[in-house]
Design a protein around this motif. Sequence first.
Motif, PDB file in Angstrom:
ATOM      1  N   ALA A  38      15.219  -3.493   8.566  1.00 11.39           N
ATOM      2  CA  ALA A  38      15.874  -4.510   9.398  1.00 11.39           C
ATOM      3  C   ALA A  38      14.912  -5.182  10.364  1.00 11.39           C
ATOM      4  O   ALA A  38      15.284  -6.175  11.013  1.00 11.39           O
ATOM      5  CB  ALA A  38      17.029  -3.873  10.170  1.00 11.39           C
ATOM      6  N   SER A  95      12.183  -7.605  11.831  1.00  9.00           N
ATOM      7  CA  SER A  95      11.792  -8.956  11.439  1.00  9.00           C
ATOM      8  C   SER A  95      10.399  -8.977  10.819  1.00  9.00           C
ATOM      9  O   SER A  95      10.115  -9.778   9.924  1.00  9.00           O
ATOM     10  CB  SER A  95      11.838  -9.893  12.654  1.00  9.00           C
ATOM     11  OG  SER A  95      10.972  -9.415  13.678  1.00  9.00           O
ATOM     12  N   ASN A 108       7.298  -7.053   3.701  1.00  9.29           N
ATOM     13  CA  ASN A 108       7.428  -8.297   4.468  1.00  9.29           C
ATOM     14  C   ASN A 108       7.450  -9.527   3.579  1.00  9.29           C
ATOM     15  O   ASN A 108       7.935 -10.591   3.988  1.00  9.29           O
ATOM     16  CB  ASN A 108       6.289  -8.417   5.482  1.00  9.29           C
ATOM     17  CG  ASN A 108       6.422  -7.434   6.630  1.00  9.29           C
ATOM     18  OD1 ASN A 108       7.525  -7.063   7.017  1.00  9.29           O
ATOM     19  ND2 ASN A 108       5.290  -7.003   7.181  1.00  9.29           N
ATOM     20  N   SER A 116      14.732 -11.054   3.434  1.00 10.24           N
ATOM     21  CA  SER A 116      15.332 -10.034   4.300  1.00 10.24           C
ATOM     22  C   SER A 116      16.410  -9.236   3.586  1.00 10.24           C
ATOM     23  O   SER A 116      16.528  -8.027   3.780  1.00 10.24           O
ATOM     24  CB  SER A 116      15.910 -10.692   5.554  1.00 10.24           C
ATOM     25  OG  SER A 116      14.899 -11.349   6.277  1.00 10.24           O
ATOM     26  N   ARG A 155      14.905  -6.367   1.506  1.00 10.12           N
ATOM     27  CA  ARG A 155      13.866  -5.502   2.064  1.00 10.12           C
ATOM     28  C   ARG A 155      14.213  -4.024   1.974  1.00 10.12           C
ATOM     29  O   ARG A 155      13.352  -3.204   1.694  1.00 10.12           O
ATOM     30  CB  ARG A 155      13.583  -5.891   3.518  1.00 10.12           C
ATOM     31  CG  ARG A 155      12.741  -7.143   3.640  1.00 10.12           C
ATOM     32  CD  ARG A 155      12.331  -7.414   5.064  1.00 10.12           C
ATOM     33  NE  ARG A 155      11.494  -8.602   5.128  1.00 10.12           N
ATOM     34  CZ  ARG A 155      11.038  -9.122   6.249  1.00 10.12           C
ATOM     35  NH1 ARG A 155      11.350  -8.554   7.415  1.00 10.12           N
ATOM     36  NH2 ARG A 155      10.290 -10.203   6.226  1.00 10.12           N
TER      37      ARG A 155
END
Length: 528
Positions: A110, A112, A136, A140, A143
């Motif tokens: 979670a 960034s 990365n 998102s 991920r």
Amino acid sequence: MRAAEVWLHIAVPVLLVALLARAVWAAVAIEACARWLLGSSARMPTRPEPVPWLVVLLPMLREQAIAADAVAAFTGLDYPGGHASVVVITTEREDSAREAHRDRLAGLAAQSMLRPEQLRGLFPSARCREVADEVNAVPSARRLAALTELFDAEPTTAEVITSLASNRPTGGLPLVHLHQPDVGGRKAGQLNFALDRLQQVLGPLGWREDEHAHDTFTVVYDADAVPDVRTLEAFGAAARAHRDRTGNTPALIQQQRLPLLARRPFPAGPIGLLLTGEWVYQLRRSLGIELARVRLHRFLTGSRLPEWVRICLRPMVYAVGCGMAVHLPAVRALGGFPEPMEDLGTGHRLSLVGADLTASAVAVLDEPYTEPTGLTNLHALAFTASARPDRHARAVAHLPATLSRPAKATLMVREWADEAAWLLGAPSIAAAVICSWWAGPAWTAVATAGILLHGPISTARLLALAPALHSAVTPPHSANLLPLMTPRHPATLIVTSPLQPFIRLAGPWRLIFQKATRRHRGFGKTER
């Protein structure tokens, strides 16, 4: 006399003389030990006969990324067949930690921007940056799945070693894999687990403890080390030379660890400059303190100097657990390798009983610390292991010793003084240097000489010696070419070298603060 006058006319001169004396001693010790290493390794004696038994112990925890290279390097060492074995000790602690860390994956995914240091403990340190970059790079929403997939695909060290042991080519030293249950502890626990199984390790070669223990050494390494191909022969030669000289088998043979192996670069920016400075300080310590103390101890053991002179000069030896060969009867007498640091504890305890110690003629390369967390942890752990020499003295009080009570007491007082200097020396010396102008022009000159010699001059000399020391280590044929650690900006490193002693303060002072506030949760693996 007012406090200001006491400080300027007594404390400042004493501190500045101490700075200059330490700088001169360090410069002489570095030069002498570097020349000894370079000269001795070039003219190492031929293989002694009969050779001692050697068992190389490689404790591993989250070393998947380098396990294969380590096994290839150590099983490729030159030594007579049937008298040495390489033992890799993995631990169930790694598997238990993996399961405990699984719950962290969702929170990490979670983020960034996932940072490599956030993955410490989940992946081998050498893989953290690669994993962070890969996670990365995905959207998102994916991920967590990507991180979970990488986490599940990462083999444990035990799985890697099991595969290597079952698919090893013929030739080289035999490889034995031992897997320790999850019983807590640190590196020392893994080593002691192997000590309890030496018959299983060496028995197939014809070894029996009741017959061969007097001629057996346990040799401890870190998994990221790359030894000289002549390493084991050098241990045998050192044991024979010491017996011929003194009539005694050495309790400890220390191979010198040189942090010159550049598997990973230092980061850019101020943090990278600090870590590079600490790397130079590690090299300075390796030559000017660790090797110098072993050689001084060896000289005093065979000297005919008066007892009071030997008491004053005898050092507390800092053994290093990367190239530390301990005579099996000695480690049995100590009750095994001590926690929390098997190397410093072993060196302290053998020093306090007056055991025979000597140095190996060839060096071993390993990696410097390239991230600050592991470095801070190392310094805190080393301070913990060294700060209570009285505990080490009590641990060996039942053993026969060649040292008198005054000699033991002097060693402990000297060690306490070293720890006090570690905590307070750099800021005290800095204050004295700042005040030297008011103490008088002569003291300003002493301060300038001490700073230049202990900082820029020694740093420049170490940078000049590093390539020769690195090239003097001949790796086993199975090892790849060894990259040399070199600084990005050597001129900047030389100019900022007076700040190097301050880097080592963070670990001990952080530890003291954590213990004072009851926030200290113990030590984990010291990651490089």
